[in-house]
Design a protein around this motif. Structure first.
Motif, PDB file in Angstrom:
ATOM      1  N   HIS A 250      33.484 -37.051  19.628  1.00 31.80           N
ATOM      2  CA  HIS A 250      32.852 -38.402  19.875  1.00 31.80           C
ATOM      3  C   HIS A 250      31.435 -38.475  20.871  1.00 31.80           C
ATOM      4  N   THR A 251      30.548 -39.743  21.105  1.00 31.00           N
ATOM      5  CA  THR A 251      30.010 -39.760  22.610  1.00 31.00           C
ATOM      6  C   THR A 251      30.345 -41.044  23.029  1.00 31.00           C
ATOM      7  N   CYS A 252      30.526 -40.543  24.127  1.00 33.21           N
ATOM      8  CA  CYS A 252      30.662 -42.021  24.858  1.00 33.21           C
ATOM      9  C   CYS A 252      28.865 -41.927  26.121  1.00 33.21           C
TER      10      CYS A 252
ATOM     11  N   TYR B 132      27.627 -44.229  28.851  1.00 29.30           N
ATOM     12  CA  TYR B 132      28.442 -44.687  30.593  1.00 29.30           C
ATOM     13  C   TYR B 132      27.567 -45.552  31.381  1.00 29.30           C
TER      14      TYR B 132
ATOM     15  N   TYR C 107      28.827 -39.926  34.404  1.00 26.19           N
ATOM     16  CA  TYR C 107      29.904 -40.954  33.326  1.00 26.19           C
ATOM     17  C   TYR C 107      31.003 -42.107  34.394  1.00 26.19           C
TER      18      TYR C 107
ATOM     19  N   GLU D  95      32.145 -47.601  29.543  1.00 30.09           N
ATOM     20  CA  GLU D  95      32.177 -46.585  28.609  1.00 30.09           C
ATOM     21  C   GLU D  95      31.661 -47.537  27.766  1.00 30.09           C
TER      22      GLU D  95
ATOM     23  N   LYS E 202      32.320 -46.111  23.308  1.00 31.63           N
ATOM     24  CA  LYS E 202      32.894 -45.052  22.851  1.00 31.63           C
ATOM     25  C   LYS E 202      31.725 -45.132  21.120  1.00 31.63           C
TER      26      LYS E 202
ATOM     27  N   CYS F 166      32.350 -36.142  24.018  1.00 28.24           N
ATOM     28  CA  CYS F 166      34.095 -36.241  24.732  1.00 28.24           C
ATOM     29  C   CYS F 166      34.787 -36.862  23.506  1.00 28.24           C
TER      30      CYS F 166
END
Length: 65
Positions: free
Chosen positions: A26-28, A30, A35, A39, A41, A65
């Protein structure tokens, strides 16, 4: 754009361009540095035409993440 399953990191054509997470994780995104804050995702293999407006102009950091 890399082939599906190539394990390349998140790719984008522009800050508001096509967002594709083809990393296998996954790419989160922020709202704040280090971070914090809101958020957003992108899941494995998801494709988004753009990052939603509520986070697009507020993104200060991102990580896998």
């Amino acid at each position: 754009m890399p082939a599906r399953g190539s394990r390349q990191p998140l790719r984008a054509t522009s800050p508001t361009g096509d967002q594709v997470d083809d990393s296998g994780s996954h790419t989160c995104f922020y709202e704040h540095n280090w971070y914090g804050g809101a958020e957003f995702k992108i899941g494995r293999w998801e494709r988004w035409p753009s990052v939603p407006s509520w986070i697009n102009d507020k993104t200060s950091s991102f990580k896998y993440c």
